[in-house]
Motif scaffolding. Structure first.
Motif, PDB file in Angstrom:
ATOM      1  N   ARG A   1     -59.496  85.468 -66.023  1.00 17.48           N
ATOM      2  CA  ARG A   1     -60.446  85.079 -67.070  1.00 17.48           C
ATOM      3  C   ARG A   1     -59.909  85.458 -68.442  1.00 17.48           C
ATOM      4  O   ARG A   1     -59.995  84.681 -69.401  1.00 17.48           O
TER       5      ARG A   1
ATOM      6  N   ARG B   1     -57.277  83.134 -69.379  1.00 17.66           N
ATOM      7  CA  ARG B   1     -57.753  81.745 -69.326  1.00 17.66           C
ATOM      8  C   ARG B   1     -56.901  80.902 -68.377  1.00 17.66           C
ATOM      9  O   ARG B   1     -56.534  79.770 -68.684  1.00 17.66           O
TER      10      ARG B   1
ATOM     11  N   ARG C   1     -56.693  78.953 -64.850  1.00 21.09           N
ATOM     12  CA  ARG C   1     -57.586  78.307 -63.893  1.00 21.09           C
ATOM     13  C   ARG C   1     -56.870  77.828 -62.639  1.00 21.09           C
ATOM     14  O   ARG C   1     -57.520  77.434 -61.664  1.00 21.09           O
ATOM     15  N   GLU C   2     -55.550  77.866 -62.643  1.00 22.40           N
ATOM     16  CA  GLU C   2     -54.793  77.319 -61.513  1.00 22.40           C
ATOM     17  C   GLU C   2     -53.746  78.340 -61.068  1.00 22.40           C
ATOM     18  O   GLU C   2     -53.075  78.962 -61.891  1.00 22.40           O
TER      19      GLU C   2
END
Length: 254
Positions: free
Chosen positions: A130, A133, A135-136
């Motif tokens: 998080r 940032r 996401r993958e």
């Protein structure tokens, strides 16, 4: 009769983050077992200033004996033997026993590599993802201290495989010292396979020289995120209490 006192023992460190983590972890143990006398202590190191080892183990034992405790269980806050000096613990307990005849001392097993720590790793890694940032992910690295004992390193590798199976991702075990591959090497190996979203989980209890080195190498090699160590998580405190429970039972006369 009062339950044996619990002393959570860590190695002395120049890094104030280590002492802070130990303090927070002991607070969590106390919160889970308010009926126990729980203390923190540090192994003295001749290469470090005395202030780095406060409160020192001998002083804590003396204080407990003065308070009337006749039984003490020492729980080393270490995942592997590379993180704490076994001979130093043995010598310290022998010294305390000689100084306090009749005192019952029991040293528990190390915290070790419990499968439940994978849940803590997941939590810490989510926080890092998080923050970065991300996401993958297409690969994971489980970074541990490392050992000259091949069996100890194999235990880390087994835990890494279990973690990878859970997430359905390739996972490599890596080590900050004593054994290959280093964390950066593990990240570069995945990048050589064409993977670009590689995160590293820190299988350490507290921040310190080893975790800083591991993190630096991972980021230089291209890792997208590196988690914080396990820290003062309730699950870690539960394992501390589990080790204490075994030690307390061993103090009971047969």
């Amino acid at each position: 009769m009062a339950a044996p006192a619990l002393v959570a023992l860590a190695h002395a460190s120049r890094d104030p983050r280590t002492a802070s983590t130990v303090t927070d972890l002991v607070s969590e143990v106390k919160a889970q077992r308010p009926d126990l006398r729980v203390e923190r202590a540090f192994l003295e190191d001749p290469d470090l200033p005395a202030r780095c080892a406060k409160p020192a183990l001998q002083a804590v034992i003396d204080r407990l004996v003065k308070a009337g405790h006749e039984e003490i269980v020492i729980v080393p806050l270490a995942l592997s033997e590379v993180e704490i000096e076994e001979q130093a613990i043995t010598a310290a307990l022998a010294e305390a026993g000689a100084r306090h005849p009749g005192l019952q001392l029991r040293r528990s097993a190390l915290l070790g590599l419990e499968a439940c720590f994978l849940e803590v790793l997941d939590e810490r890694l989510r926080e890092a993802l998080r923050s970065s940032r991300v996401r993958e992910l297409d690969a994971l690295v489980l970074a541990a201290a490392g050992s000259t004992d091949a069996l100890a390193n194999q235990s880390v590798a087994r835990l890494a495989r279990l973690w990878g199976t859970h997430h359905k991702l390739p996972v490599s075990a890596a080590y900050a010292a004593s054994a290959p591959p280093a964390t950066g090497e593990a990240v570069r190996a995945f990048r050589g396979e064409g993977r670009r979203h590689i995160a590293v989980a820190s299988l350490f209890i507290s921040p310190g020289v080893l975790t800083d080195r591991s993190t630096e190498m991972a980021l230089e090699a291209g890792a997208v995120a590196v988690s914080e160590p396990l820290g003062a998580h309730p699950e870690v405190a539960r394992v501390v209490l589990a080790r204490y429970a075994v030690g307390a039972v061993e103090l009971v006369p047969v």
